[in-house]
Write a protein that holds these residues in place. Structure first.
Motif, PDB file in Angstrom:
ATOM      1  N   ASP A   2       0.803  -1.224   0.000  1.00  0.00           N
ATOM      2  CA  ASP A   2       0.000   0.000   0.000  1.00  0.00           C
ATOM      3  C   ASP A   2       0.839   1.279   0.000  1.00  0.00           C
ATOM      4  N   ILE A   3       1.913   1.290  -0.799  1.00  0.00           N
ATOM      5  CA  ILE A   3       2.708   2.518  -0.918  1.00  0.00           C
ATOM      6  C   ILE A   3       2.551   3.159  -2.290  1.00  0.00           C
ATOM      7  N   TYR A  51       3.787   7.223  -5.734  1.00  0.00           N
ATOM      8  CA  TYR A  51       3.873   6.810  -4.327  1.00  0.00           C
ATOM      9  C   TYR A  51       2.866   7.583  -3.491  1.00  0.00           C
ATOM     10  N   LYS A  52       2.347   6.950  -2.463  1.00  0.00           N
ATOM     11  CA  LYS A  52       1.429   7.621  -1.545  1.00  0.00           C
ATOM     12  C   LYS A  52       2.184   8.689  -0.763  1.00  0.00           C
ATOM     13  N   TRP A  54       2.181   9.623   2.392  1.00  0.00           N
ATOM     14  CA  TRP A  54       2.784   9.267   3.682  1.00  0.00           C
ATOM     15  C   TRP A  54       4.173   8.659   3.471  1.00  0.00           C
ATOM     16  N   TYR A  55       4.299   7.834   2.415  1.00  0.00           N
ATOM     17  CA  TYR A  55       5.556   7.154   2.130  1.00  0.00           C
ATOM     18  C   TYR A  55       6.637   8.165   1.724  1.00  0.00           C
ATOM     19  N   LYS A  58       7.801  10.224   4.741  1.00  0.00           N
ATOM     20  CA  LYS A  58       8.738   9.480   5.587  1.00  0.00           C
ATOM     21  C   LYS A  58      10.105   9.365   4.912  1.00  0.00           C
ATOM     22  N   ILE A  86       8.025  -0.436   6.299  1.00  0.00           N
ATOM     23  CA  ILE A  86       6.737   0.013   5.755  1.00  0.00           C
ATOM     24  C   ILE A  86       5.629  -0.335   6.740  1.00  0.00           C
ATOM     25  N   GLU A  87       5.620  -1.567   7.245  1.00  0.00           N
ATOM     26  CA  GLU A  87       4.587  -1.989   8.200  1.00  0.00           C
ATOM     27  C   GLU A  87       4.585  -1.094   9.447  1.00  0.00           C
ATOM     28  N   ASN A  89       5.668   2.056   9.649  1.00  0.00           N
ATOM     29  CA  ASN A  89       5.503   3.475   9.382  1.00  0.00           C
ATOM     30  C   ASN A  89       4.237   3.865   8.624  1.00  0.00           C
ATOM     31  N   ARG A  90       3.608   2.916   7.964  1.00  0.00           N
ATOM     32  CA  ARG A  90       2.421   3.310   7.193  1.00  0.00           C
ATOM     33  C   ARG A  90       1.282   3.643   8.147  1.00  0.00           C
TER      34      ARG A  90
END
Length: 93
Positions: A2-3, A51-52, A54-55, A58, A86-87, A89-90
């Motif tokens: 989900d990035i 890319y999303k 949030w990603y 970060k 990713i797990e 920080n998402r």
């Protein structure tokens, strides 16, 4: 993970943009329309991905610069296990 998100559905945009596809459905659709031997002109009618936010936020916080950072070195030195990072920080749903 989900990035990534679809920015534009290319030649299928008008049809697909109206649908509310989940991640699995989106992945299946992309796999179905992804040509195996794309040529340069094929890219003009193809799906655009990004890319999303949030990603990228970060990544920026860690000092990643898209166009001049060596990706493998960056991950090794700043992130470690990318999937685990990713797990952790998402955004939680």
């Amino acid at each position: 993970m989900d990035i990534i998100h679809v920015i534009h559905w290319g030649e299928h945009h008008d049809l697909i943009k109206k649908l509310n596809l989940d991640v699995k459905q989106t992945t299946i659709f992309i796999k179905e329309v992804w040509p195996e031997n794309m040529e340069y002109p094929d890219y003009f009618g193809f799906i655009s991905l990004g890319y999303k936010s949030w990603y990228m936020k970060k990544m920026d916080e860690l000092g990643y610069v898209q166009f001049n950072t060596d990706w493998k070195t960056f991950v090794k030195e700043k992130i470690g296990n990318l999937e685990q990072w990713i797990e952790q920080n998402r955004p939680k749903e």
